[in-house]
Design a protein around this motif. Structure first.
Motif, mmCIF file in Angstrom:
data_model
loop_
_atom_site.group_PDB
_atom_site.id
_atom_site.type_symbol
_atom_site.label_atom_id
_atom_site.label_comp_id
_atom_site.label_asym_id
_atom_site.label_seq_id
_atom_site.Cartn_x
_atom_site.Cartn_y
_atom_site.Cartn_z
ATOM 1 N N HIS A 154 -8.594 9.576 10.730
ATOM 2 C CA HIS A 154 -9.146 8.349 10.174
ATOM 3 C C HIS A 154 -9.116 7.217 11.195
ATOM 4 C CE1 HIS A 154 -8.782 9.101 5.553
ATOM 5 N NE2 HIS A 154 -9.918 9.506 6.051
ATOM 6 N N THR A 155 -10.162 6.393 11.181
ATOM 7 C CA THR A 155 -10.112 5.153 11.937
ATOM 8 C C THR A 155 -9.253 4.143 11.164
ATOM 9 O OG1 THR A 155 -12.068 4.272 10.837
ATOM 10 C CG2 THR A 155 -12.423 5.590 12.829
ATOM 11 N N LEU A 156 -8.900 3.033 11.813
ATOM 12 C CA LEU A 156 -8.067 2.038 11.172
ATOM 13 C C LEU A 156 -8.728 1.509 9.904
ATOM 14 C CD1 LEU A 156 -5.598 0.199 11.108
ATOM 15 C CD2 LEU A 156 -6.828 -1.397 12.612
ATOM 16 N N GLY A 157 -10.027 1.224 9.980
ATOM 17 C CA GLY A 157 -10.731 0.723 8.807
ATOM 18 C C GLY A 157 -10.732 1.720 7.670
ATOM 19 N N ALA A 158 -10.894 2.999 7.996
ATOM 20 C CA ALA A 158 -10.899 4.029 6.957
ATOM 21 C C ALA A 158 -9.528 4.158 6.310
ATOM 22 C CB ALA A 158 -11.340 5.363 7.547
ATOM 23 N N VAL A 159 -8.480 4.037 7.107
ATOM 24 C CA VAL A 159 -7.120 4.123 6.550
ATOM 25 C C VAL A 159 -6.866 2.969 5.586
ATOM 26 C CG1 VAL A 159 -4.674 3.938 7.136
ATOM 27 C CG2 VAL A 159 -6.157 5.428 8.475
ATOM 28 N N LEU A 160 -7.306 1.755 5.963
ATOM 29 C CA LEU A 160 -7.057 0.588 5.125
ATOM 30 C C LEU A 160 -7.800 0.668 3.801
ATOM 31 C CD1 LEU A 160 -7.175 -2.280 7.788
ATOM 32 C CD2 LEU A 160 -5.164 -1.260 6.713
ATOM 33 N N THR A 161 -8.922 1.374 3.772
ATOM 34 C CA THR A 161 -9.696 1.466 2.535
ATOM 35 C C THR A 161 -9.431 2.752 1.763
ATOM 36 O OG1 THR A 161 -11.564 2.420 3.769
ATOM 37 C CG2 THR A 161 -11.536 0.023 3.448
ATOM 38 N N ASP A 162 -8.622 3.639 2.304
ATOM 39 C CA ASP A 162 -8.323 4.901 1.630
ATOM 40 C C ASP A 162 -7.363 4.637 0.464
ATOM 41 O OD1 ASP A 162 -7.232 7.509 0.925
ATOM 42 O OD2 ASP A 162 -8.117 8.216 2.797
ATOM 43 N N PRO A 163 -7.676 5.098 -0.737
ATOM 44 C CA PRO A 163 -6.771 4.887 -1.876
ATOM 45 C C PRO A 163 -5.378 5.468 -1.649
ATOM 46 C CG PRO A 163 -8.906 5.722 -2.609
ATOM 47 C CD PRO A 163 -8.914 5.795 -1.124
ATOM 48 N N LEU A 164 -5.282 6.531 -0.864
ATOM 49 C CA LEU A 164 -3.981 7.133 -0.607
ATOM 50 C C LEU A 164 -3.078 6.209 0.206
ATOM 51 C CD1 LEU A 164 -4.971 10.839 0.168
ATOM 52 C CD2 LEU A 164 -3.851 9.957 -1.888
ATOM 53 N N SER A 165 -3.672 5.387 1.073
ATOM 54 C CA SER A 165 -2.868 4.435 1.843
ATOM 55 C C SER A 165 -2.223 3.405 0.932
ATOM 56 C CB SER A 165 -3.742 3.730 2.895
ATOM 57 O OG SER A 165 -4.279 4.653 3.816
ATOM 58 N N TRP A 166 -2.998 2.889 -0.006
ATOM 59 C CA TRP A 166 -2.453 1.907 -0.944
ATOM 60 C C TRP A 166 -1.469 2.563 -1.901
ATOM 61 C CZ3 TRP A 166 -3.112 -2.962 0.293
ATOM 62 C CH2 TRP A 166 -4.191 -3.286 1.114
ATOM 63 N N ALA A 167 -1.753 3.805 -2.273
ATOM 64 C CA ALA A 167 -0.800 4.526 -3.127
ATOM 65 C C ALA A 167 0.511 4.754 -2.395
ATOM 66 C CB ALA A 167 -1.399 5.858 -3.567
ATOM 67 N N LEU A 168 0.440 5.021 -1.086
ATOM 68 C CA LEU A 168 1.652 5.205 -0.294
ATOM 69 C C LEU A 168 2.529 3.954 -0.344
ATOM 70 C CD1 LEU A 168 1.811 6.865 3.206
ATOM 71 C CD2 LEU A 168 3.058 4.764 2.765
ATOM 72 N N LEU A 169 1.909 2.785 -0.153
ATOM 73 C CA LEU A 169 2.674 1.538 -0.202
ATOM 74 C C LEU A 169 3.248 1.298 -1.599
ATOM 75 C CD1 LEU A 169 0.341 -0.798 1.890
ATOM 76 C CD2 LEU A 169 2.463 0.285 2.621
ATOM 77 N N ALA A 170 2.455 1.578 -2.628
ATOM 78 C CA ALA A 170 2.926 1.374 -3.997
ATOM 79 C C ALA A 170 4.091 2.304 -4.314
ATOM 80 C CB ALA A 170 1.778 1.606 -4.980
ATOM 81 N N TYR A 171 3.988 3.560 -3.885
ATOM 82 C CA TYR A 171 5.091 4.509 -4.096
ATOM 83 C C TYR A 171 6.353 4.028 -3.374
ATOM 84 C CZ TYR A 171 2.494 8.345 -6.334
ATOM 85 O OH TYR A 171 1.792 9.131 -7.215
ATOM 86 N N GLY A 172 6.186 3.493 -2.163
ATOM 87 C CA GLY A 172 7.346 3.034 -1.408
ATOM 88 C C GLY A 172 8.056 1.874 -2.095
ATOM 89 N N LEU A 173 7.289 0.880 -2.563
ATOM 90 C CA LEU A 173 7.885 -0.257 -3.265
ATOM 91 C C LEU A 173 8.538 0.176 -4.567
ATOM 92 C CD1 LEU A 173 5.111 -2.958 -2.717
ATOM 93 C CD2 LEU A 173 7.390 -2.895 -1.669
ATOM 94 N N LEU A 174 7.883 1.077 -5.287
ATOM 95 C CA LEU A 174 8.449 1.574 -6.533
ATOM 96 C C LEU A 174 9.738 2.349 -6.273
ATOM 97 C CD1 LEU A 174 8.233 2.001 -9.570
ATOM 98 C CD2 LEU A 174 6.739 3.965 -9.123
ATOM 99 N N GLY A 175 9.744 3.157 -5.209
ATOM 100 C CA GLY A 175 10.949 3.920 -4.878
ATOM 101 C C GLY A 175 12.117 3.017 -4.530
ATOM 102 N N MET A 176 11.870 1.952 -3.754
ATOM 103 C CA MET A 176 12.949 1.028 -3.397
ATOM 104 C C MET A 176 13.481 0.291 -4.628
ATOM 105 S SD MET A 176 11.967 -0.603 0.309
ATOM 106 C CE MET A 176 10.312 -1.133 -0.153
ATOM 107 N N SER A 177 12.565 -0.125 -5.524
ATOM 108 C CA SER A 177 12.996 -0.839 -6.730
ATOM 109 C C SER A 177 13.833 0.061 -7.622
ATOM 110 C CB SER A 177 11.771 -1.349 -7.498
ATOM 111 O OG SER A 177 11.032 -2.270 -6.737
ATOM 112 N N ALA A 178 13.365 1.297 -7.840
ATOM 113 C CA ALA A 178 14.104 2.219 -8.702
ATOM 114 C C ALA A 178 15.441 2.594 -8.088
ATOM 115 C CB ALA A 178 13.268 3.483 -8.951
#
Length: 286
Positions: free
Chosen positions: A166-190
């Motif tokens: 993936h190019t940088l732009g493709a990574v930023l718009t990929d739903p999996l990238s945003w899901a990765l960040l959301a999973y990380g924040l949720l994991g730290m909170s839990a």
């Protein structure tokens, strides 16, 4: 251990509170532990780009062995025969996994699988909120620890599923990238909420099991993770030995060595009776 010290300095919320992370960020021990944790997490995301999830996640669960060693060195908690046997089994299991895991790029995931991975974020968040409200004490800690493990496992799944080209732009718009960040924040909170409610041993055990078993299965089912040809039996033995030893080590680590008294005025701990029986030099010394 540092994250546990910081989490226990705060008042325990009745549910999974999204404001917990900003409050924890004001605790120096938690920040130091979080920095170490983030460093290891980022390295694991690099590892899953080329290694199967079952090997990477089992190695992460092996951090329970590091916890046991650190407890022996810094908290003067001498490991017993059962812990030494578990450490040996963990070492053998990790060696077998390193030998049998087949490095290979992942298979691309389809649109349906991507949607399911993304939608599982709010499902885990709702489950965490429910566990925080309806469960108490160690049961709540185990449940939230397992949810944090599933969330961190989700970050590994997203990282491996992302296309390496993936190019940088493709990574930023990929739903999996945003899901990765959301999973990380949720994991730290839990994880932070779980540490407030129970011993770090039980939290680590439940987190390690969930963080290992589910992503490993998803790696085989969705990403084409492979074992070196002819070494499947050794891989199974190594995986089972590593995960079982990690969970056993987490459970065997004496809970009292990892509990501290609340340091903030008015802070309440679910283990106040245990804390009162401990020697007085705990919080300030750490």
């Amino acid at each position: 251990m540092l994250q546990s010290v910081g989490a226990r300095r705060l008042v325990t919320a009745g549910a999974l509170d999204p404001r917990l992370l900003p409050r924890l960020a004001r605790q120096l021990p938690y920040l130091i532990g979080l920095a170490l944790d983030l460093g290891g997490w980022l390295l694991s995301l690099v590892a899953v780009r080329s290694l199967p999830l079952f090997a990477v996640q089992a190695t992460l669960a092996g951090s329970a062995g590091v916890t046991a060693v650190l407890a022996a060195v810094f908290l003067r908690s001498r490991p017993g025969p059962a812990q030494l046997r578990a450490l040996a089994a963990l070492g053998v299991g990790l060696i077998l996994l390193a030998f049998t895991a087949q490095p290979a790029p992942p298979h691309p995931v389809g649109t349906i699988a991507t949607i399911v991975i993304v939608l599982f974020v709010p499902v885990l968040a709702a489950a965490g909120a429910s566990a925080g409200r309806s469960l108490r004490g160690e049961r709540s800690a185990v449940a939230l620890g397992a949810l944090s493990g599933l969330a961190f496992g989700g970050t590994a799944l997203c990282a491996r599923a992302l296309d390496a080209d993936h190019t940088l732009g493709a990574v930023l718009t990929d739903p999996l990238s945003w899901a990765l960040l959301a999973y990380g924040l949720l994991g730290m909170s839990a994880f932070g909420a779980a540490l407030q409610r129970g011993s770090v041993t039980l939290v680590t055990a439940s987190q390690g099991a969930a963080e290992t078993l589910v992503p490993a299965a998803m790696g085989f089912a969705l990403l084409g993770d492979q074992v070196r040809p002819g070494y499947l039996p050794l891989a199974v033995i190594g995986f089972v030995a590593a995960v079982a030893a990690a969970v056993k080590l987490a459970i065997l680590t004496p809970p009292g060595t990892l509990r501290t008294r609340p340091c903030l005025p008015g802070a309440q701990s679910p283990h106040a009776a245990t804390i009162r029986r401990m020697p007085s030099a705990s919080c300030s010394a750490i």
